[in-house]
Design a protein around this motif. Structure first.
Motif, PDB file in Angstrom:
ATOM      1  N   VAL A 167     -14.354 -23.709  -3.895  1.00 22.02           N
ATOM      2  CA  VAL A 167     -15.477 -23.888  -2.970  1.00 22.02           C
ATOM      3  C   VAL A 167     -16.380 -24.995  -3.488  1.00 22.02           C
ATOM      4  CG1 VAL A 167     -17.416 -22.767  -1.819  1.00 22.02           C
ATOM      5  CG2 VAL A 167     -15.344 -21.461  -2.322  1.00 22.02           C
ATOM      6  N   ASP A 168     -16.590 -26.021  -2.641  1.00 21.21           N
ATOM      7  CA  ASP A 168     -17.334 -27.211  -3.050  1.00 21.21           C
ATOM      8  C   ASP A 168     -16.811 -27.747  -4.386  1.00 21.21           C
ATOM      9  OD1 ASP A 168     -18.915 -27.586  -0.810  1.00 21.21           O
ATOM     10  OD2 ASP A 168     -20.460 -26.210  -1.515  1.00 21.21           O
ATOM     11  N   TYR A 169     -15.490 -27.594  -4.597  1.00 24.52           N
ATOM     12  CA  TYR A 169     -14.782 -28.135  -5.770  1.00 24.52           C
ATOM     13  C   TYR A 169     -15.252 -27.515  -7.087  1.00 24.52           C
ATOM     14  CZ  TYR A 169     -13.772 -31.606  -2.188  1.00 24.52           C
ATOM     15  OH  TYR A 169     -13.393 -32.218  -1.011  1.00 24.52           O
ATOM     16  N   THR A 170     -15.957 -26.372  -7.021  1.00 20.62           N
ATOM     17  CA  THR A 170     -16.609 -25.828  -8.214  1.00 20.62           C
ATOM     18  C   THR A 170     -16.417 -24.325  -8.406  1.00 20.62           C
ATOM     19  OG1 THR A 170     -18.337 -27.514  -7.931  1.00 20.62           O
ATOM     20  CG2 THR A 170     -18.833 -25.710  -9.441  1.00 20.62           C
ATOM     21  N   TYR A 171     -16.388 -23.539  -7.326  1.00 24.97           N
ATOM     22  CA  TYR A 171     -16.487 -22.086  -7.439  1.00 24.97           C
ATOM     23  C   TYR A 171     -15.230 -21.367  -6.922  1.00 24.97           C
ATOM     24  CZ  TYR A 171     -21.309 -23.593  -7.856  1.00 24.97           C
ATOM     25  OH  TYR A 171     -22.447 -24.256  -8.248  1.00 24.97           O
ATOM     26  N   HIS A 172     -14.981 -20.178  -7.509  1.00 27.98           N
ATOM     27  CA  HIS A 172     -13.839 -19.352  -7.122  1.00 27.98           C
ATOM     28  C   HIS A 172     -13.985 -18.854  -5.690  1.00 27.98           C
ATOM     29  CE1 HIS A 172     -11.445 -18.774 -10.741  1.00 27.98           C
ATOM     30  NE2 HIS A 172     -12.551 -18.697 -11.450  1.00 27.98           N
ATOM     31  N   GLY A 173     -12.935 -19.044  -4.872  1.00 24.91           N
ATOM     32  CA  GLY A 173     -12.958 -18.529  -3.514  1.00 24.91           C
ATOM     33  C   GLY A 173     -11.570 -18.138  -3.047  1.00 24.91           C
ATOM     34  N   LEU A 174     -11.515 -17.198  -2.113  1.00 27.71           N
ATOM     35  CA  LEU A 174     -10.247 -16.739  -1.542  1.00 27.71           C
ATOM     36  C   LEU A 174     -10.403 -16.547  -0.039  1.00 27.71           C
ATOM     37  CD1 LEU A 174      -7.342 -15.475  -1.742  1.00 27.71           C
ATOM     38  CD2 LEU A 174      -8.509 -13.259  -1.997  1.00 27.71           C
ATOM     39  N   ILE A 175      -9.476 -17.137   0.712  1.00 26.14           N
ATOM     40  CA  ILE A 175      -9.365 -16.829   2.140  1.00 26.14           C
ATOM     41  C   ILE A 175      -8.220 -15.833   2.264  1.00 26.14           C
ATOM     42  CG2 ILE A 175      -8.976 -17.736   4.456  1.00 26.14           C
ATOM     43  CD1 ILE A 175      -9.828 -20.487   3.405  1.00 26.14           C
ATOM     44  N   PRO A 176      -8.516 -14.543   2.514  1.00 26.95           N
ATOM     45  CA  PRO A 176      -7.449 -13.537   2.584  1.00 26.95           C
ATOM     46  C   PRO A 176      -6.437 -13.872   3.683  1.00 26.95           C
ATOM     47  CG  PRO A 176      -9.620 -12.509   2.501  1.00 26.95           C
ATOM     48  CD  PRO A 176      -9.848 -13.964   2.747  1.00 26.95           C
ATOM     49  N   SER A 177      -5.229 -13.391   3.518  1.00 32.85           N
ATOM     50  CA  SER A 177      -4.158 -13.667   4.480  1.00 32.85           C
ATOM     51  C   SER A 177      -4.565 -13.326   5.907  1.00 32.85           C
ATOM     52  CB  SER A 177      -2.896 -12.883   4.106  1.00 32.85           C
ATOM     53  OG  SER A 177      -2.392 -13.319   2.869  1.00 32.85           O
ATOM     54  N   LYS A 178      -5.311 -12.237   6.081  1.00 32.76           N
ATOM     55  CA  LYS A 178      -5.708 -11.806   7.431  1.00 32.76           C
ATOM     56  C   LYS A 178      -6.675 -12.786   8.081  1.00 32.76           C
ATOM     57  CE  LYS A 178      -9.528  -8.946   5.712  1.00 32.76           C
ATOM     58  NZ  LYS A 178     -10.096  -7.590   5.612  1.00 32.76           N
ATOM     59  N   GLU A 179      -7.284 -13.672   7.275  1.00 32.00           N
ATOM     60  CA  GLU A 179      -8.230 -14.649   7.799  1.00 32.00           C
ATOM     61  C   GLU A 179      -7.590 -16.026   7.991  1.00 32.00           C
ATOM     62  OE1 GLU A 179     -11.363 -14.449   8.736  1.00 32.00           O
ATOM     63  OE2 GLU A 179     -11.807 -12.376   8.206  1.00 32.00           O
ATOM     64  N   VAL A 180      -6.292 -16.121   7.716  1.00 33.94           N
ATOM     65  CA  VAL A 180      -5.609 -17.426   7.810  1.00 33.94           C
ATOM     66  C   VAL A 180      -4.936 -17.551   9.169  1.00 33.94           C
ATOM     67  CG1 VAL A 180      -3.859 -18.932   6.813  1.00 33.94           C
ATOM     68  CG2 VAL A 180      -5.243 -17.469   5.319  1.00 33.94           C
ATOM     69  N   PHE A 181      -5.409 -18.479   9.979  1.00 33.87           N
ATOM     70  CA  PHE A 181      -4.824 -18.744  11.289  1.00 33.87           C
ATOM     71  C   PHE A 181      -4.416 -20.213  11.321  1.00 33.87           C
ATOM     72  CE2 PHE A 181      -7.864 -15.286  11.751  1.00 33.87           C
ATOM     73  CZ  PHE A 181      -7.081 -14.315  12.355  1.00 33.87           C
ATOM     74  N   GLY A 182      -3.122 -20.460  11.390  1.00 34.59           N
ATOM     75  CA  GLY A 182      -2.628 -21.831  11.333  1.00 34.59           C
ATOM     76  C   GLY A 182      -1.910 -22.076  10.019  1.00 34.59           C
ATOM     77  N   ARG A 183      -1.398 -23.281   9.868  1.00 38.50           N
ATOM     78  CA  ARG A 183      -0.645 -23.635   8.665  1.00 38.50           C
ATOM     79  C   ARG A 183      -1.468 -24.574   7.797  1.00 38.50           C
ATOM     80  NH1 ARG A 183       5.666 -24.557  10.498  1.00 38.50           N
ATOM     81  NH2 ARG A 183       5.982 -22.469  11.386  1.00 38.50           N
ATOM     82  N   TYR A 184      -1.464 -24.293   6.521  1.00 35.27           N
ATOM     83  CA  TYR A 184      -2.229 -25.098   5.566  1.00 35.27           C
ATOM     84  C   TYR A 184      -1.359 -25.382   4.355  1.00 35.27           C
ATOM     85  CZ  TYR A 184      -6.092 -23.701   8.500  1.00 35.27           C
ATOM     86  OH  TYR A 184      -6.908 -23.498   9.593  1.00 35.27           O
ATOM     87  N   GLN A 185      -1.746 -26.401   3.599  1.00 36.84           N
ATOM     88  CA  GLN A 185      -1.008 -26.730   2.391  1.00 36.84           C
ATOM     89  C   GLN A 185      -1.973 -27.058   1.262  1.00 36.84           C
ATOM     90  OE1 GLN A 185       1.482 -29.975   3.548  1.00 36.84           O
ATOM     91  NE2 GLN A 185      -0.184 -31.450   3.714  1.00 36.84           N
ATOM     92  N   VAL A 186      -1.456 -27.014   0.042  1.00 38.79           N
ATOM     93  CA  VAL A 186      -2.274 -27.343  -1.125  1.00 38.79           C
ATOM     94  C   VAL A 186      -2.820 -28.766  -0.971  1.00 38.79           C
ATOM     95  CG1 VAL A 186      -2.201 -27.786  -3.602  1.00 38.79           C
ATOM     96  CG2 VAL A 186      -1.078 -25.748  -2.661  1.00 38.79           C
ATOM     97  N   GLY A 187      -4.099 -28.921  -1.226  1.00 38.21           N
ATOM     98  CA  GLY A 187      -4.739 -30.222  -1.083  1.00 38.21           C
ATOM     99  C   GLY A 187      -5.570 -30.353   0.172  1.00 38.21           C
ATOM    100  N   ASP A 188      -5.396 -29.421   1.125  1.00 39.71           N
ATOM    101  CA  ASP A 188      -6.207 -29.466   2.352  1.00 39.71           C
ATOM    102  C   ASP A 188      -7.659 -29.122   2.034  1.00 39.71           C
ATOM    103  OD1 ASP A 188      -4.067 -30.133   3.909  1.00 39.71           O
ATOM    104  OD2 ASP A 188      -3.768 -28.132   4.768  1.00 39.71           O
ATOM    105  N   VAL A 189      -8.568 -29.841   2.668  1.00 35.09           N
ATOM    106  CA  VAL A 189     -10.001 -29.536   2.575  1.00 35.09           C
ATOM    107  C   VAL A 189     -10.406 -28.859   3.874  1.00 35.09           C
ATOM    108  CG1 VAL A 189     -12.318 -30.484   2.331  1.00 35.09           C
ATOM    109  CG2 VAL A 189     -10.423 -31.483   1.035  1.00 35.09           C
ATOM    110  N   VAL A 190     -11.000 -27.676   3.774  1.00 38.17           N
ATOM    111  CA  VAL A 190     -11.311 -26.878   4.962  1.00 38.17           C
ATOM    112  C   VAL A 190     -12.796 -26.505   4.992  1.00 38.17           C
ATOM    113  CG1 VAL A 190      -8.997 -25.939   5.235  1.00 38.17           C
ATOM    114  CG2 VAL A 190     -10.604 -24.770   3.716  1.00 38.17           C
ATOM    115  N   GLU A 191     -13.296 -26.338   6.210  1.00 35.82           N
ATOM    116  CA  GLU A 191     -14.652 -25.820   6.405  1.00 35.82           C
ATOM    117  C   GLU A 191     -14.580 -24.307   6.318  1.00 35.82           C
ATOM    118  OE1 GLU A 191     -17.427 -27.576   6.869  1.00 35.82           O
ATOM    119  OE2 GLU A 191     -16.495 -29.549   6.971  1.00 35.82           O
ATOM    120  N   ILE A 192     -15.429 -23.717   5.486  1.00 36.82           N
ATOM    121  CA  ILE A 192     -15.360 -22.267   5.304  1.00 36.82           C
ATOM    122  C   ILE A 192     -16.756 -21.640   5.403  1.00 36.82           C
ATOM    123  CG2 ILE A 192     -13.204 -22.131   4.010  1.00 36.82           C
ATOM    124  CD1 ILE A 192     -16.410 -22.077   2.090  1.00 36.82           C
ATOM    125  N   ARG A 193     -16.733 -20.311   5.606  1.00 35.30           N
ATOM    126  CA  ARG A 193     -17.958 -19.513   5.630  1.00 35.30           C
ATOM    127  C   ARG A 193     -17.867 -18.476   4.527  1.00 35.30           C
ATOM    128  NH1 ARG A 193     -18.919 -14.576   8.183  1.00 35.30           N
ATOM    129  NH2 ARG A 193     -16.963 -14.768   9.358  1.00 35.30           N
TER     130      ARG A 193
END
Length: 279
Positions: A167-193
Motif C-alpha cells: 500500500v503506497d509502496y510502503t505498508y502491508h496490505g491484502l485484497i482477499p480473494s472474495k474482493e478480487v473481480f477481474g484479472r490482475y498480475q504482479v506489478g499492477d498498480v491498483v486503486e484501493i480502499r
C-alpha cells in the motif's frame, strides 16, 4: 544525522574543488558528506539547504546526490535487471551505480531485462542492497483510517488468499480473494480502499467503494451491459454468485443492490430468468 538510503534535506557546510560538503543542520554527523560538482544548482553557497539521497559510490564511499532514485529505504518498487553475475544481479534504480540484488535475496530464476519488485535494505557491510522478499520490508505501522483511499502495488498473488499489496509502496496490505473481480498480475498498480485495519496493523483492502457509493457505479455498469446485449440480461436474484461474477465481475450482493436501484428508478423490469431494460 546523515542516513544511508534515505532522501534528506542537508545543509551546505563547506565548499571544495570537488563539490560541496553537507551535514544535518540539527543533529550533525561526525563526518561531512560530499555532493559532487554538477550535482547542485549554480550559485549554491554555505548555509543553503539541499534535498539529497545518500548512498555509496563505486569506491564504496558515502556520497550525496540530487538525483532521486526509484527506490529508498522502507519502500518497494519495480526495477529492471540490467546485469547477471556470479555473485548476483544488478538493477537499474536511476543512479550511476546499479543496485545489487544478492542471490540469497532472489526469488526464482532471473534473466536480463526482467522487471522485479524489490525492497531496499542495509547489509552487514553497511551497503545498500535489494531484496525480492518484499514481505519482510513492508511496515505494519500505517497512518490510514478505515475507508480511506490509497494506491497499491501488487507484489504477489496467492490463489486461495488473494492479492498481496504494498500500500503506497510502503505498508502491508491484502485484497482477499472474495474482493478480487477481474484479472490482475504482479506489478499492477491498483486503486484501493482500506476496508479494515487488523490488530497487527496489516491492512485488509478492497478495490470497490463503500456500498452506498458503489451502487451508482454498478447500476451504470448494468445499464451499459444491457445496452450491449439488446436490453436483456439473463441474470436475476436466483442466479448463482459464480455466474454473476463470471458475467459481470461483480458480487451477487452488489448485483442485487444495483438491480434494486434500477428497479426503483423504473429503468429495468424483471422478465423470465432475467432483467430487461425499460426503454
Amino acid at each position: 544525522m546523515i542516513e544511508l538510503g534515505k532522501i534528506q534535506v542537508l545543509e551546505v557546510v563547506r565548499e571544495s574543488d570537488f563539490g560541496v560538503y553537507l551535514n544535518s543542520k540539527e543533529e550533525k554527523s561526525e563526518n561531512d558528506i560530499l555532493l559532487p560538482n554538477k550535482q547542485f544548482p549554480e550559485g549554491t553557497k554555505v548555509g543553503d539547504e539541499l534535498e539529497v539521497f545518500i548512498y555509496r559510490d563505486t569506491a564504496d564511499r558515502l556520497i550525496a546526490t540530487t538525483i532521486m532514485p526509484k527506490l529508498t529505504l522502507g519502500k518497494v518498487a519495480e526495477l529492471e535487471v540490467v546485469e547477471l553475475t556470479h555473485i548476483g544481479a544488478f538493477l537499474d534504480w536511476g543512479l550511476q551505480k546499479d543496485l545489487f540484488l544478492p542471490f540469497k535475496q532472489q526469488v526464482g530464476k532471473l534473466q536480463k531485462g526482467d522487471k522485479v519488485i524489490v525492497g531496499l535494505y542495509i547489509d552487514k557491510s553497511d551497503r545498500l542492497c535489494a531484496t525480492m522478499k518484499v514481505y519482510d520490508v513492508l511496515s505494519c505501522k500505517s497512518p490510514y483510517k478505515q475507508n480511506q483511499s490509497a494506491k497499491g502495488l501488487i507484489y504477489s498473488i496467492k490463489k486461495e488468499l488473494g492479492l498481496l499489496v504494498a500500500v503506497d509502496y510502503t505498508y502491508h496490505g491484502l485484497i482477499p480473494s472474495k474482493e478480487v473481480f477481474g484479472r490482475y498480475q504482479v506489478g499492477d498498480v491498483v486503486e484501493i480502499r482500506i476496508k479494515k485495519i487488523r490488530p497487527d496493523g496489516k491492512l485488509e483492502l478492497s478495490m470497490r467503494k463503500q456500498a452506498y457509493q458503489q451502487i451508482e457505479d454498478d447500476a451504470q455498469k448494468l445499464m451499459r451491459i444491457l445496452e450491449e446485449r439488446d436490453g436483456i440480461l439473463p441474470l436475476n436474484d436466483k442466479s448463482t454468485p459464480e455466474r454473476i461474477k463470471a458475467e459481470l465481475n461483480m458480487s451477487k450482493a452488489s448485483f442485487k443492490r444495483a438491480v434494486g436501484r434500477l428497479l426503483k428508478e423504473g429503468a429495468i423490469m424483471f422478465v423470465d430468468n432475467g432483467i430487461k431494460r425499460n426503454w
